[in-house]
Scaffold this active site. Structure first.
Site, mmCIF file in Angstrom:
data_model
loop_
_atom_site.group_PDB
_atom_site.id
_atom_site.type_symbol
_atom_site.label_atom_id
_atom_site.label_comp_id
_atom_site.label_asym_id
_atom_site.label_seq_id
_atom_site.Cartn_x
_atom_site.Cartn_y
_atom_site.Cartn_z
ATOM 1 N N ARG A 168 56.419 55.670 67.709
ATOM 2 C CA ARG A 168 55.613 55.010 67.017
ATOM 3 C C ARG A 168 56.613 55.976 66.238
ATOM 4 O O ARG A 168 57.662 57.019 65.784
ATOM 5 C CB ARG A 168 54.738 56.209 66.983
ATOM 6 C CG ARG A 168 53.862 57.557 66.759
ATOM 7 C CD ARG A 168 53.388 57.824 66.567
ATOM 8 N NE ARG A 168 53.351 59.429 66.594
ATOM 9 C CZ ARG A 168 53.525 60.373 66.154
ATOM 10 N NH1 ARG A 168 54.143 60.293 64.968
ATOM 11 N NH2 ARG A 168 53.634 61.706 66.492
ATOM 12 N N TYR B 280 48.848 66.449 67.033
ATOM 13 C CA TYR B 280 48.928 66.998 68.115
ATOM 14 C C TYR B 280 47.549 65.871 68.568
ATOM 15 O O TYR B 280 46.812 65.409 67.366
ATOM 16 C CB TYR B 280 48.522 68.326 67.491
ATOM 17 C CG TYR B 280 46.931 68.661 68.315
ATOM 18 C CD1 TYR B 280 47.710 69.179 69.651
ATOM 19 C CD2 TYR B 280 45.990 68.985 67.963
ATOM 20 C CE1 TYR B 280 46.813 69.823 70.903
ATOM 21 C CE2 TYR B 280 44.962 69.475 69.044
ATOM 22 C CZ TYR B 280 45.612 69.609 70.828
ATOM 23 O OH TYR B 280 44.624 69.758 71.517
ATOM 24 N N HIS B 281 47.220 65.602 68.996
ATOM 25 C CA HIS B 281 45.860 65.288 69.493
ATOM 26 C C HIS B 281 45.604 66.007 70.668
ATOM 27 O O HIS B 281 45.859 66.941 71.794
ATOM 28 C CB HIS B 281 46.653 63.978 70.926
ATOM 29 C CG HIS B 281 47.272 63.144 69.628
ATOM 30 N ND1 HIS B 281 47.060 62.238 68.802
ATOM 31 C CD2 HIS B 281 48.530 62.171 70.103
ATOM 32 C CE1 HIS B 281 47.743 61.385 68.371
ATOM 33 N NE2 HIS B 281 48.435 60.855 68.862
ATOM 34 N N LEU C 161 48.288 58.604 60.766
ATOM 35 C CA LEU C 161 48.628 57.215 61.474
ATOM 36 C C LEU C 161 50.757 56.990 61.657
ATOM 37 O O LEU C 161 50.954 57.530 61.399
ATOM 38 C CB LEU C 161 47.942 56.567 59.807
ATOM 39 C CG LEU C 161 49.036 54.966 59.789
ATOM 40 C CD1 LEU C 161 47.854 54.773 61.124
ATOM 41 C CD2 LEU C 161 48.016 54.550 58.963
ATOM 42 N N LEU D 107 45.776 55.426 65.268
ATOM 43 C CA LEU D 107 45.373 56.660 64.532
ATOM 44 C C LEU D 107 44.335 57.245 65.214
ATOM 45 O O LEU D 107 44.339 57.204 66.483
ATOM 46 C CB LEU D 107 43.856 55.815 63.280
ATOM 47 C CG LEU D 107 42.634 55.517 63.672
ATOM 48 C CD1 LEU D 107 41.708 56.712 64.453
ATOM 49 C CD2 LEU D 107 41.669 54.463 62.972
ATOM 50 N N CYS E 256 53.108 65.797 60.275
ATOM 51 C CA CYS E 256 53.870 64.599 59.586
ATOM 52 C C CYS E 256 54.818 65.488 58.817
ATOM 53 O O CYS E 256 55.142 64.901 58.388
ATOM 54 C CB CYS E 256 52.743 64.014 58.703
ATOM 55 S SG CYS E 256 51.349 64.109 59.824
#
Length: 223
Positions: free
Chosen positions: A79, A85-86, A147, A160, A177
């Site tokens: 991407r 982080y997720h 995003l 997102l 980011c």
């Protein structure tokens, strides 16, 4: 005429796929496979889920922004953007859309996704905003939603990540980011949506309305 009618009908259709809590890499692979195999008769889909803890490094990412990952894996992905982080308590929505068929540009899609989150928070009296130089949505300078997209063959994937009710401490292990010291915030602490399910329902509804989808169906799992 029939072909044009069929194309118009499929363009109006959106499938929302509820996937629950998932590890990152199998879903990433499934997104790529879906995008590679889809054709003009494939419905657009939104994939709604939470991920197991993972750092993902986008194509623009630099190693120095990953400070101390520790026990959380780092995955290099395709991407746009840099590291994020997720984890559980964060709403992830992947946008598997044929933007060429819908005659939507990439910038327009990004704006619509950001507008979706701005509208969501406005429902709770919270002023959120996008930034021209840093994709995502912010509240008083703190980042609420990240995003990142990838476009292949005129089709989008990735999407997102909205912080809802999660442990934000892993963000301190990175420069989110690519910005050192960036503060993260989440909807629960802003008196917005209190859980991922509630946030997901509203986000998918607002996005579908903004994009003009007429026929919306839901399913669970990949089957």
């Amino acid at each position: 005429m029939c072909s044009k009618l069929a194309t118009k009908e499929i363009t109006q259709q959106l499938l929302i796929r509820q996937l629950g809590r998932q590890p990152y890499q199998p879903v990433w692979q499934a997104m790529q496979d879906f995008t590679d195999k889809r054709d003009e008769h494939t419905r657009d889909e939104l994939w709604v889920l939470e991920h197991e803890p993972v750092f993902t490094q986008g194509q623009a990412g630099k190693a120095e922004h990953i400070l101390a990952p520790g026990d959380i894996p780092v995955v290099q992905v395709d991407r746009g953007g840099q590291v994020t982080y997720h984890g559980p308590g964060q709403l992830v929505v992947y946008f598997l859309l044929d933007i060429r068929r819908r005659k939507v540009g990439v910038r327009q899609l990004v704006n619509t996704i950001e507008d979706t989150i701005v509208a969501l928070m406005a429902n709770y009296g919270v002023v959120a905003a996008a930034k021209a130089d840093a994709p995502g949505v912010y509240v008083q300078g703190d980042k609420l939603c990240s995003l990142g997209l990838r476009i292949r063959k005129g089709c989008s994937f990735h999407g997102l990540a909205l912080n809802v009710d999660m442990d934000l401490s892993p963000f301190a292990r990175i420069n989110p980011c690519g910005y050192a010291g960036m503060q993260m915030v989440q909807t629960k602490s802003l008196n917005g949506p209190q859980d991922v399910t509630d946030a997901a329902t509203q986000v998918t509804q607002i996005f579908a309305e903004l994009m003009g989808y007429q026929e919306i169906t839901e399913t669970t799992g990949f089957a």
